[in-house]
Design an enzyme around this catalytic site. Structure first.
Site, mmCIF file in Angstrom:
data_model
loop_
_atom_site.group_PDB
_atom_site.id
_atom_site.type_symbol
_atom_site.label_atom_id
_atom_site.label_comp_id
_atom_site.label_asym_id
_atom_site.label_seq_id
_atom_site.Cartn_x
_atom_site.Cartn_y
_atom_site.Cartn_z
ATOM 1 C CB SER A 62 -0.864 0.059 1.269
ATOM 2 O OG SER A 62 -1.828 -0.925 1.242
ATOM 3 C CG HIS A 81 -2.648 -1.817 -3.731
ATOM 4 N ND1 HIS A 81 -1.660 -2.660 -3.285
ATOM 5 C CD2 HIS A 81 -3.294 -1.386 -2.637
ATOM 6 C CE1 HIS A 81 -1.730 -2.741 -1.971
ATOM 7 N NE2 HIS A 81 -2.710 -1.985 -1.549
ATOM 8 C CG HIS A 135 -4.749 -6.973 -0.937
ATOM 9 N ND1 HIS A 135 -4.594 -6.050 -1.948
ATOM 10 C CD2 HIS A 135 -3.824 -6.672 0.001
ATOM 11 C CE1 HIS A 135 -3.612 -5.233 -1.631
ATOM 12 N NE2 HIS A 135 -3.114 -5.580 -0.460
ATOM 13 C CE1 TYR A 171 -8.183 -5.186 0.140
ATOM 14 C CE2 TYR A 171 -6.731 -6.044 1.840
ATOM 15 C CZ TYR A 171 -7.006 -5.131 0.847
ATOM 16 O OH TYR A 171 -6.092 -4.159 0.557
ATOM 17 C CD GLU A 172 -7.424 -6.491 -4.599
ATOM 18 O OE1 GLU A 172 -7.656 -6.023 -5.715
ATOM 19 O OE2 GLU A 172 -6.296 -6.879 -4.250
ATOM 20 C CB ALA A 196 0.937 -0.518 4.952
ATOM 21 C CG MET A 226 -5.633 -6.540 6.171
ATOM 22 S SD MET A 226 -6.842 -5.333 5.591
ATOM 23 C CE MET A 226 -7.137 -4.390 7.098
ATOM 24 C CB SER A 227 -0.907 -8.444 1.927
ATOM 25 O OG SER A 227 0.021 -7.611 2.570
ATOM 26 C CG ASN A 268 -2.151 1.671 11.671
ATOM 27 O OD1 ASN A 268 -1.933 1.400 10.483
ATOM 28 N ND2 ASN A 268 -2.743 0.830 12.490
ATOM 29 C CG HIS A 327 -6.964 2.452 2.368
ATOM 30 N ND1 HIS A 327 -5.994 1.465 2.497
ATOM 31 C CD2 HIS A 327 -6.914 2.855 1.061
ATOM 32 C CE1 HIS A 327 -5.396 1.292 1.322
ATOM 33 N NE2 HIS A 327 -5.935 2.115 0.440
HETATM 34 N N1 HPA Z 1 -4.305 -3.693 10.581
HETATM 35 C C1 HPA Z 1 -4.268 -4.444 9.458
HETATM 36 N N2 HPA Z 1 -3.663 -4.066 8.352
HETATM 37 C C2 HPA Z 1 -3.051 -2.871 8.334
HETATM 38 C C3 HPA Z 1 -3.049 -2.032 9.457
HETATM 39 C C4 HPA Z 1 -3.701 -2.470 10.636
HETATM 40 O O1 HPA Z 1 -3.745 -1.777 11.674
HETATM 41 N N3 HPA Z 1 -2.363 -0.908 9.113
HETATM 42 C C5 HPA Z 1 -1.962 -1.087 7.829
HETATM 43 N N4 HPA Z 1 -2.367 -2.269 7.353
#
Ligand code: HPA
Length: 274
Positions: free
Chosen positions: A31, A62, A84, A86-87, A114, A213-214, A237, A249
């Site tokens: 990301s 992306h 991903h 989730y897509e 990320a 998530m990847s 974060n 996001h």
């Molecule tokens: N959780 C899951 N995926 C992420 C996060 C998160 O806090 N930050 C960036 N990708």
């Protein structure tokens, strides 16, 4: 068409397009990190949408390109933008690009992403060099592979999913690039929602350092076919409940923009040293 036929089709197309260029190192940019790629010479950019058998990435931030080029004598391929779970793709389909890269000649895979952090020593802007992962996606791209030995054995060891030698080089390179980096464990969730505060506390108790998530489907496909992996998780974060503000996001993209410059410096070192 079987996945093997699909991969062979993509490989034939890419060999023709690149005049049989053989990449040794592959990089997947996560990301907002697409702009971190160092300047490559003899660059060839191929949109995913033109590659037969490839998937299409649908997430803002992306970009979907395969970039071939040379950096100081090293043959590189970059997946600028990833796919991903989730897509809506099956994890099995997420393996297509990795197997295509392997068949083109790739021996080392650099995966970036990320992540949210559960470690107070890894604040936003820091880098977690992955030493292991926990697959909590409850899914596996390798299921149903028993008829395609070209992709590797069904049962294989993951003691060193993330290559120890590459981790050491990455830690030293991070120090040189003045990046706050530590080793840690990646906890893989499906997304697309961010986690709840209780989930974050549970992941932490289970031994995780960062959450994302990847990464895991790609790493499993790569390790199965014998490609060495370096995982680089950039903290955008703190995990939900540790963070003082709600996650989004937009925040992820905003934070990765601050990371792009140092990641580029790191990659310039890694492309030479790895
Ligand atoms: N959780 C899951 N995926 C992420 C996060 C998160 O806090 N930050 C960036 N990708």
């Amino acid at each position: 068409m079987t996945q093997l036929e699909q991969v062979k089709k993509a490989v034939a197309f890419l060999r023709k397009k690149t005049k049989n260029f053989q990449p040794e190192i592959a990089l997947i940019t996560g990301s907002g990190l697409a702009e971190s790629v160092p300047q490559l010479s003899n660059k060839i950019t191929i949109p995913y949408t033109t590659i037969p058998g490839f998937l299409r990435s649908t997430v803002p931030g992306h970009t979907g390109n395969l970039i071939f080029g040379v950096y100081k004598g090293r043959n590189i391929v970059v997946m600028q933008g990833r796919f991903h779970y989730y897509e809506g793709h099956s994890t099995k389909d997420l393996a297509i690009s990795i197997r295509t890269l392997k068949m083109l000649g790739v021996q080392k895979l650099l995966v970036s992403a990320a992540v949210g952090s559960m470690d107070m020593k890894l604040k936003p802007g820091s880098l977690c060099i992955l030493k292991d992962h926990i697959n909590f996606m409850c899914n596996n791209p390798l299921i149903g592979n028993n008829h395609e030995p070209e992709f590797g054995p069904m049962f294989f060891d993951l003691t060193e999913a993330y290559d120890k030698k590459m981790r050491k080089i990455a830690l030293a390179a991070s120090k040189k690039a003045k990046i706050n980096a530590r080793e840690g464990v990646y906890f893989a969730v499906t997304g697309p929602n961010f986690e709840t505060p209780s989930e974050i506390q549970m992941f932490k108790k289970l031994g995780a350092t960062v959450v994302g998530m990847s990464v895991v489907p790609e790493v499993l496909a790569a390790r199965q076919c014998g490609v060495s992996v370096l995982g680089m998780a950039w903290v955008t974060n703190m995990g939900c409940g540790i963070a003082k503000t709600p996650l989004s996001h937009e925040e992820t993209i905003r934070e990765t923009k601050k990371i792009v410059g140092k990641f580029k410096t790191l990659l310039e070192i890694l492309f030479v040293k790895l």
